[in-house]
Design an enzyme around this catalytic site. Sequence first.
Site, PDB file in Angstrom:
ATOM      1  N   GLY A  73      56.139  89.405 -22.499  1.00  0.00           N
ATOM      2  CA  GLY A  73      57.219  90.269 -22.029  1.00  0.00           C
ATOM      3  C   GLY A  73      58.284  90.390 -23.096  1.00  0.00           C
ATOM      4  O   GLY A  73      58.320  89.610 -24.054  1.00  0.00           O
ATOM      5  N   GLY A 121      53.737  87.565 -20.387  1.00  0.00           N
ATOM      6  CA  GLY A 121      53.640  88.738 -19.532  1.00  0.00           C
ATOM      7  C   GLY A 121      52.256  89.342 -19.483  1.00  0.00           C
ATOM      8  O   GLY A 121      51.854  89.932 -18.470  1.00  0.00           O
ATOM      9  N   GLU A 144      55.636  79.082 -23.475  1.00  0.00           N
ATOM     10  CA  GLU A 144      57.043  79.248 -23.106  1.00  0.00           C
ATOM     11  C   GLU A 144      57.914  78.024 -23.338  1.00  0.00           C
ATOM     12  O   GLU A 144      59.130  78.156 -23.566  1.00  0.00           O
ATOM     13  CB  GLU A 144      57.145  79.673 -21.632  1.00  0.00           C
ATOM     14  N   ASP A 152      55.783  81.407 -16.634  1.00  0.00           N
ATOM     15  CA  ASP A 152      56.129  82.143 -15.420  1.00  0.00           C
ATOM     16  C   ASP A 152      55.012  83.112 -15.031  1.00  0.00           C
ATOM     17  O   ASP A 152      53.844  82.788 -15.194  1.00  0.00           O
ATOM     18  CB  ASP A 152      57.489  82.838 -15.582  1.00  0.00           C
TER      19      ASP A 152
END
Length: 333
Positions: A73, A121, A144, A152
């Site tokens: 992302g 993402g 991450e 996430d």
Amino acid sequence: MTAAYSSGAEEEVILKTIGTKGLITLNRPKALNALNLSMIRKIYPQMTKWENDPHTTMVIIKGTGDKAFCAGGDVRAVTEAAKVGDPLSQNFFKEEYILNNKIGTYGIPYIALIDGITMGGGVGLSVHGTFRVATERTLFAMPETAIGLFPDVGGGYFLPRLGGKLGIYLALTGFRLKGRDVYKSGVATHFVQSSKSTDIPDKDFVLEPHIEQIDRLFDGQTVEEICQNLQSDGSEWATKHLESLRTMSPTSLKITLRQLLEGGAMNLQECLQMEYRLSQRCAEDHDFTEGVRAVLVEKDQNPKWQPATIEEVTQERVDWYFSPLPSERELTL
């Protein structure tokens, strides 16, 4: 071929209906097809239309170019927005997770061709779907913890379900899986060669020699316990991973472990709601902005984490990350 969405070559995402199939093409090859908010806002309504159209039998998603399916992302834009109080840091995560949930609950088959880099993402756009097809060019990781974030996009749901402690290992270390190993880990459901002319022999799973160590050493209720396990083991493999963990955001490591331990007993919706709270705390805190600066913006690879050690991250701090947001800000699915 009918275009379900009017799109030219410059479009960031191309949406087409081909016969009975919906086709999503991520079209930012120079940015490794990284996902931004405007792309999410185009994909979601079209997926809803296809799902409700009796003539559409499946949806396929792929990336442009041969380097990446989707490298993640647009976290750089998110951290810049968070610094100045721009709502992008709320809207991006919220709408991304709503899209992840749509993929995970989709009414018709959803097929992701994860050819090339698939991280962050890009994992959210693929892993919750019916089928994930890897190639020899696939590079999967959830890195991450190195940028002050956490795995996430539903990582709390799919990672604990990979078997043993493999998901916790991948989440904490950011270890990269390539090609057939993405399939052998359970992240992909299928493997195909990107070209018929290439023939790569089928080798054992790259982590096979260490599965016993992963299941034993990454079996802990706290990050301190896992680090102690690695230190006590003393092997070259364990020592290397201990050194690697020491470079990650200590706060990220602690919230990630709790995310996965709790996520293993949650459904996808509960995980995404938990992760939305975590995303907003990350946007408010120090390490996410600092990690993006050090790794993605200035690229000095020298983040200054606060707190700087695992031992300094208090239980109260971790609890704050998981605490409810004001009711109007919570993610509703």
